[in-house]
Design a protein around this motif. Sequence first.
Motif, PDB file in Angstrom:
ATOM      1  N   VAL A   4       0.862  -1.176   0.000  1.00  0.00           N
ATOM      2  CA  VAL A   4       0.000   0.000   0.000  1.00  0.00           C
ATOM      3  C   VAL A   4       0.898   1.224   0.000  1.00  0.00           C
ATOM      4  CG1 VAL A   4      -1.770   1.275   1.263  1.00  0.00           C
ATOM      5  CG2 VAL A   4      -1.797  -1.228   1.265  1.00  0.00           C
ATOM      6  N   PHE A  34      -9.205  -0.574   3.566  1.00  0.00           N
ATOM      7  CA  PHE A  34      -9.623   0.095   4.784  1.00  0.00           C
ATOM      8  C   PHE A  34      -8.920   1.453   4.885  1.00  0.00           C
ATOM      9  CE2 PHE A  34     -11.286  -3.802   6.786  1.00  0.00           C
ATOM     10  CZ  PHE A  34     -10.643  -4.775   6.040  1.00  0.00           C
ATOM     11  N   PHE A  90      -4.284   6.250   7.816  1.00  0.00           N
ATOM     12  CA  PHE A  90      -3.626   5.073   7.263  1.00  0.00           C
ATOM     13  C   PHE A  90      -4.579   4.313   6.354  1.00  0.00           C
ATOM     14  CE2 PHE A  90       0.236   5.051   9.731  1.00  0.00           C
ATOM     15  CZ  PHE A  90      -0.093   5.701  10.899  1.00  0.00           C
ATOM     16  N   ALA A  94      -6.338  -5.875   3.402  1.00  0.00           N
ATOM     17  CA  ALA A  94      -6.353  -7.103   4.192  1.00  0.00           C
ATOM     18  C   ALA A  94      -5.881  -8.264   3.344  1.00  0.00           C
ATOM     19  CB  ALA A  94      -7.748  -7.379   4.724  1.00  0.00           C
ATOM     20  N   LEU A 102      -3.664  -7.073   8.382  1.00  0.00           N
ATOM     21  CA  LEU A 102      -3.718  -5.812   7.648  1.00  0.00           C
ATOM     22  C   LEU A 102      -2.313  -5.403   7.224  1.00  0.00           C
ATOM     23  CD1 LEU A 102      -6.216  -3.871   9.923  1.00  0.00           C
ATOM     24  CD2 LEU A 102      -6.674  -4.821   7.667  1.00  0.00           C
ATOM     25  N   PHE A 104      -0.429  -2.082   6.004  1.00  0.00           N
ATOM     26  CA  PHE A 104      -0.676  -0.645   6.075  1.00  0.00           C
ATOM     27  C   PHE A 104       0.236   0.133   5.134  1.00  0.00           C
ATOM     28  CE2 PHE A 104      -3.557   0.045   9.611  1.00  0.00           C
ATOM     29  CZ  PHE A 104      -3.486  -1.150  10.315  1.00  0.00           C
ATOM     30  N   GLY A 105      -0.287   1.282   4.700  1.00  0.00           N
ATOM     31  CA  GLY A 105       0.569   2.286   4.089  1.00  0.00           C
ATOM     32  C   GLY A 105       1.327   3.032   5.165  1.00  0.00           C
ATOM     33  N   SER A 106       2.178   3.953   4.721  1.00  0.00           N
ATOM     34  CA  SER A 106       3.044   4.669   5.663  1.00  0.00           C
ATOM     35  C   SER A 106       2.339   5.832   6.355  1.00  0.00           C
ATOM     36  CB  SER A 106       4.290   5.169   4.948  1.00  0.00           C
ATOM     37  OG  SER A 106       3.923   5.878   3.790  1.00  0.00           O
TER      38      SER A 106
END
Lengths: 114, 114
Positions: A4, A34, A90, A94, A102, A104-106
């Motif tokens: 992401v 999400f 964020f 999933a 999950l 996640f992006g930064s």
Amino acid sequence: AQSVTQPDIHITVSEGASLELRCNYSYGATPYLFWYVQSPGQGLQLLLKYFSGDTLVQGIKGFEAEFKRSQSSFNLRKPSVHWSDAAEYFCAVARMDSSYKLIFGSGTRLLVRP
Amino acid sequence: EPEVTQTPSHQVTQMGQEVILRCVPISNHLYFYWYRQILGQKVEFLVSFYNNEISEKSEIFDDQFSVERPDGSNFTLKIRSTKLEDSAMYFCASSAGRGLDEQFFGPGTRLTVL
């Protein structure tokens, strides 16, 4: 591998202005996407999620996000930002395996000018 | 509203010491997760736990890490011999079911290893 990307580290908007936070994902199958928000000293709170169906998803606090498969994007929008929206946002995807963890992006830190 | 709680909020320890981070998930939830966020970096998945066993762990989750649900309410993350690079914010999360049920996050424990 799934990933992401949130290209904006910081965004500053004036109170009352519109907001768009960008998110691009890389995922081989149908993504489950999400947006979470983190206020200082708080945990991550879910704003909205996309699984299937209508590509425009409504969330809490007046936020919405649009899934665009052709652009591999899931951008978060709000028509009029309030000072209380200042936080870190964020985007996450999933993993559809045994644990549905999950990825996640930064994150994008939103600053709101009075 | 039910929430995930974590203690302590901040833990300072010496390198090589053992630490235990504690989480109380939402009471009817069945799936439990630990994530961490090194300062300035992404939130990263560490481990997922269901039915009293690990369902998935990341490559970060090496032999120095362990998780336990000792009494049916707490969910703990133990780091046996802490390293400087273990300094991070550690988030616990829980969800009611598999798949796309929302993961509810705690406020985090900031671990500082000196």
